[in-house]
Design a protein around this motif. Structure first.
Motif, short mmCIF file in Angstrom:
data_model
loop_
_atom_site.label_atom_id
_atom_site.label_comp_id
_atom_site.label_asym_id
_atom_site.label_seq_id
_atom_site.Cartn_x
_atom_site.Cartn_y
_atom_site.Cartn_z
N SER A 135 0.82 -1.20 0.00
CA SER A 135 0.00 0.00 0.00
C SER A 135 0.86 1.26 0.00
O SER A 135 2.02 1.23 0.42
CB SER A 135 -0.91 0.00 1.23
N LYS A 136 0.29 2.35 -0.48
CA LYS A 136 0.95 3.65 -0.43
C LYS A 136 0.21 4.59 0.52
O LYS A 136 0.36 5.80 0.48
CB LYS A 136 1.04 4.27 -1.82
N THR A 137 -0.62 4.00 1.38
CA THR A 137 -1.42 4.77 2.34
C THR A 137 -0.52 5.58 3.26
O THR A 137 0.49 5.10 3.75
CB THR A 137 -2.29 3.82 3.18
N ARG A 138 -0.91 6.82 3.49
CA ARG A 138 -0.18 7.70 4.41
C ARG A 138 -1.08 8.03 5.60
O ARG A 138 -2.26 8.34 5.43
CB ARG A 138 0.25 9.00 3.71
N LYS A 139 -0.53 7.92 6.80
CA LYS A 139 -1.26 8.25 8.02
C LYS A 139 -0.38 9.12 8.90
O LYS A 139 0.84 9.17 8.73
CB LYS A 139 -1.64 6.97 8.78
N ILE A 140 -1.01 9.80 9.86
CA ILE A 140 -0.24 10.57 10.82
C ILE A 140 0.42 9.60 11.80
O ILE A 140 -0.27 8.80 12.42
CB ILE A 140 -1.14 11.55 11.60
N ARG A 194 1.44 18.50 7.17
CA ARG A 194 0.53 19.60 7.51
C ARG A 194 -0.41 19.93 6.36
O ARG A 194 -1.56 20.31 6.58
CB ARG A 194 1.34 20.84 7.90
N ARG A 195 0.08 19.76 5.15
CA ARG A 195 -0.76 20.03 3.98
C ARG A 195 -1.80 18.94 3.78
O ARG A 195 -2.93 19.20 3.39
CB ARG A 195 0.13 20.17 2.75
N GLU A 196 -1.42 17.69 4.06
CA GLU A 196 -2.31 16.56 3.79
C GLU A 196 -3.31 16.30 4.91
O GLU A 196 -4.44 15.88 4.64
CB GLU A 196 -1.45 15.31 3.57
N PHE A 197 -2.90 16.56 6.16
CA PHE A 197 -3.77 16.23 7.30
C PHE A 197 -4.14 17.50 8.06
O PHE A 197 -3.28 18.16 8.65
CB PHE A 197 -3.05 15.26 8.25
N ARG A 198 -5.42 17.82 8.06
CA ARG A 198 -5.88 19.06 8.72
C ARG A 198 -5.67 19.02 10.23
O ARG A 198 -5.39 20.03 10.84
CB ARG A 198 -7.36 19.28 8.42
#
Length: 308
Positions: free
Chosen positions: A223-228, A290-294
């Motif tokens: 997967s290429k999923t991105r999480k905090i 910061r740009r991807e996750f509010r």
């Protein structure tokens, strides 16, 4: 179900390279790359950059055609990224080099120092400790590459391997030459300084490994999923409360410990250059988070808590 017509133009010359008819609306950019590859075998998917604008950013492979701001006749622009090589191959090459080069100087093979020192051993125990620590660091990196890291991008430009190897191999040889030199002198404050440095080095190596495992667990296989990333039960990960890229924080700490242990100028230079580069990477990843996750934690700094 409506189908799309897709034309692909050269980003530089605007010449038409390919026309795809009856493309499914749920087709991904990755699938379009595969279709384009069939008509142009020299440009395999990893080598392709597909864009909405000739000067725009590359589209991600997982982006879906019907969700893009295009009509039923979609125009994309192609750029050749050049020959590609897998990240795993790059990492294995750039990390194996320093490991082997350092050992050549440690064992004082012929042509490294004066002939009378061939295959002799240093009288200073810190030299042997430094060899163990340096070897441990790069063995750890090699094993992490094989069994821990999950890469969001499968390849990188082939030309980068020469740049990366020059950096890692060159610095390793420079450090090893002086640390293993017959005229090397131990640190000023002796055993106390060396033991303190070893504690810092080992602590940061454990921390760096813990962060890499935590980051791996954020991304399912394939997967290429991105999480905090957040702290886990492992105390080494608690630094995530204050830093976006603690793997770089711990890496810096490891090399500061190695610099203190050896009291060697080339090691300090490598640490300084590495810190500059890791700061650039950390700032880029911090901005991306910061740009991807509010809801990204506002107290975090890129690499050094409250400072940088």
């Amino acid at each position: 179900m409506k189908h799309y017509e897709v034309e692909i133009l050269d980003a530089r010359t605007k010449a038409k390279l390919c026309f795809l008819d009856k493309v499914e609306p749920n087709a991904t950019i990755g699938e379009i790359k595969s279709m384009f590859h069939k008509s142009h075998p020299q440009w395999y998917p990893a080598r392709q950059s597909i864009r909405l604008d000739s000067k725009g950013k590359s589209l991600k492979d997982e982006e879906v055609l019907q969700h893009l701001p295009v009509g039923t006749t979609a125009t994309f622009y192609f750029r050749d990224l050049g020959a590609q090589i897998s990240w795993v191959t790059v990492f294995l090459t750039e990390y194996a080099g320093p490991l082997l080069l350092y050992l050549l100087f440690y064992f004082r093979v012929p042509l490294v120092y004066a002939p009378k020192y061939d295959f002799t051993s240093s009288q200073h125990w810190v030299v042997h400790l430094a060899c163990v620590c340096h070897s441990f660091h790069y063995l750890k990196r090699l094993l992490e590459t094989l069994f821990v890291h999950r890469f969001s991008h499968g390849t990188m430009p082939l030309r980068n391997i020469f740049k990366n190897c020059t950096y890692y191999w060159g610095f390793a040889a420079w450090m090893a030459y002086y640390i293993n030199h017959p005229l090397y002198t131990p640190p000023v404050y002796g055993e106390q300084q060396i033991r303190l440095a070893l504690i810092l080095f080992l602590f940061c190596q454990m921390g760096n490994f813990s962060i890499h495992v935590a980051l791996r667990n954020l991304r399912p296989p394939g997967s290429k999923t991105r999480k905090i990333p957040y702290p886990t039960k492992n105390p080494f990960t608690w630094v995530f409360l204050l830093v976006s890229c603690p793997n770089y924080t711990y890496e810096l700490g490891s090399w500061l410990g190695f610099s203190l242990m050896t009291q060697c100028l080339p090691v300090a230079a490598f640490t300084g250059v590495g810190f500059i580069q890791m700061t650039v990477w950390a700032r880029g990843k911090h901005r991306g988070y910061r740009r991807e996750f509010r809801g990204y934690p506002p107290l975090r700094s890129p690499i050094l808590p409250f400072i940088l």
